[in-house]
Write an enzyme that holds these catalytic residues in place. Sequence first.
Site, PDB file in Angstrom:
ATOM      1  CG  ASP A  21      -2.094   1.041   1.285  1.00 46.80           C
ATOM      2  OD1 ASP A  21      -2.388   1.345   0.061  1.00 46.80           O
ATOM      3  OD2 ASP A  21      -2.609   1.379   2.172  1.00 46.80           O
ATOM      4  CG  ASN A  69      -8.099  -1.933  -5.006  1.00 44.28           C
ATOM      5  OD1 ASN A  69      -7.167  -2.634  -4.871  1.00 44.28           O
ATOM      6  ND2 ASN A  69      -8.315  -1.034  -4.211  1.00 44.28           N
TER       7      ASN A  69
HETATM    8  C1  IPE Z   1      -5.736  -2.609  -0.169  1.00 45.46           C
HETATM    9  O1  IPE Z   1      -5.341  -1.198  -0.322  1.00 45.46           O
HETATM   10  C2  IPE Z   1      -5.551  -3.377  -1.240  1.00 45.46           C
HETATM   11  C3  IPE Z   1      -4.154  -3.417  -1.983  1.00 45.46           C
HETATM   12  C4  IPE Z   1      -2.976  -3.126  -1.554  1.00 45.46           C
HETATM   13  C5  IPE Z   1      -4.249  -4.208  -3.270  1.00 45.46           C
HETATM   14  P1  IPE Z   1      -6.264  -0.149  -0.455  1.00 45.46           P
HETATM   15  O2  IPE Z   1      -5.750   1.115  -0.712  1.00 45.46           O
HETATM   16  O3  IPE Z   1      -7.222  -0.418  -1.480  1.00 45.46           O
HETATM   17  O4  IPE Z   1      -7.101  -0.016   0.804  1.00 45.46           O
HETATM   18  P2  IPE Z   1      -7.944   0.964   1.473  1.00 45.46           P
HETATM   19  O5  IPE Z   1      -9.027   1.482   0.628  1.00 45.46           O
HETATM   20  O6  IPE Z   1      -6.933   2.023   2.071  1.00 45.46           O
HETATM   21  O7  IPE Z   1      -8.644   0.270   2.899  1.00 45.46           O
HETATM   22  C1  IPE Z   2      -1.221   0.293  -3.316  1.00 47.24           C
HETATM   23  O1  IPE Z   2      -1.195   1.526  -3.497  1.00 47.24           O
HETATM   24  C2  IPE Z   2      -1.682  -0.450  -4.864  1.00 47.24           C
HETATM   25  C3  IPE Z   2      -3.157  -0.805  -4.926  1.00 47.24           C
HETATM   26  C4  IPE Z   2      -4.056  -0.784  -4.084  1.00 47.24           C
HETATM   27  C5  IPE Z   2      -3.458  -1.451  -6.282  1.00 47.24           C
HETATM   28  P1  IPE Z   2      -2.237   2.532  -3.647  1.00 47.24           P
HETATM   29  O2  IPE Z   2      -2.772   2.942  -4.848  1.00 47.24           O
HETATM   30  O3  IPE Z   2      -3.614   2.104  -2.510  1.00 47.24           O
HETATM   31  O4  IPE Z   2      -1.749   3.898  -2.933  1.00 47.24           O
HETATM   32  P2  IPE Z   2      -2.284   5.062  -1.805  1.00 47.24           P
HETATM   33  O5  IPE Z   2      -2.754   3.915  -0.611  1.00 47.24           O
HETATM   34  O6  IPE Z   2      -3.617   5.505  -2.616  1.00 47.24           O
HETATM   35  O7  IPE Z   2      -1.262   5.951  -1.616  1.00 47.24           O
HETATM   36 MG    MG Z   3      -3.904   2.427  -0.626  1.00 44.38          MG
END
Ligand code: IPE
Ligand code: IPE
Ligand code: MG
Length: 245
Positions: A21, A69
């Site tokens: 993340d 997502n």
């Molecule tokens: C969790 O991260 C899913 C992945 C890393 C693929 P998110 O960024 O989607 O989670 P939330 O929305 O902050 O809980």
């Molecule tokens: C994790 O990084 C990757 C996926 C969830 C696909 P994020 O895209 O959630 O990045 P932040 O959390 O918005 O910074």
């Molecule tokens: Mg994220």
Amino acid sequence: MSFKERLKKDNLPQHIAIIMDGNGRWAKGIGKLRIFGHQNGVSAVREAMEGCVDVGINYLTLYAFSSENWNRPKLEVRALMELLVNTLAKETKTFMDNGIKLQTIGNISDLPTNCQKTLADTIDLTKSNDQCVLTLALSYGSRTEIVDATKAIAQKVANGQLDIADIDEATISMHLYTHGTPDPDLMIRTSGEQRISNYLLYQMAYTELCFLDKMWPEFKREDLFEAIYNYQNRERRFGKTSEQL
Ligand code: IPE
Ligand code: IPE
Ligand code: MG
């Protein structure tokens, strides 16, 4: 001494699960688009894979795309799917050199057909590798996984293949997408968020949790070794007292 040198070989986690993340925030922090963060997350994936093989971790599960997502902007979703296909193609050598066997969990049929094809090809190519099982969680949601398991079990009861009295924890485990993979011993989440985000809810009943402030593109194998080191210095009691262990 490095964290790697301090690791005890006889107390390694068998299975590490990671929530990768913080890609978007990392990119924003340096004035770039979110997708730049996803692209830079690929090197961290390599760090995690090679780090696991290096110290002898048998199972690594990476949360790459959650069922939630799909609600992101279309452009970002498309870019992530493209990145997945390109990365799988580019990392073939990493998989083969390191003996990594690929598998997936999640609703793979939701993915674009070119992603499904590349995944199937890579799974087939790596099926005899035996150093580490890499599970990619794609279009994965733990609640849906539990719903699917419940339906499959109910169907068996309805067919007379299974007696209600025989349903136990092992029955549930066997019907999850992760059947055949041991529960994670250690879960690492980067980006400073301290939540599970619908990841391996049933499987993580006794998993040790490690939350790092670093963003995913900054993750290095030394961070993995440090997390394992910290894991080794915890006492997993599973409900017992210290004295009983
Ligand atoms: C969790 O991260 C899913 C992945 C890393 C693929 P998110 O960024 O989607 O989670 P939330 O929305 O902050 O809980
Ligand atoms: C994790 O990084 C990757 C996926 C969830 C696909 P994020 O895209 O959630 O990045 P932040 O959390 O918005 O910074
Ligand atoms: Mg994220």
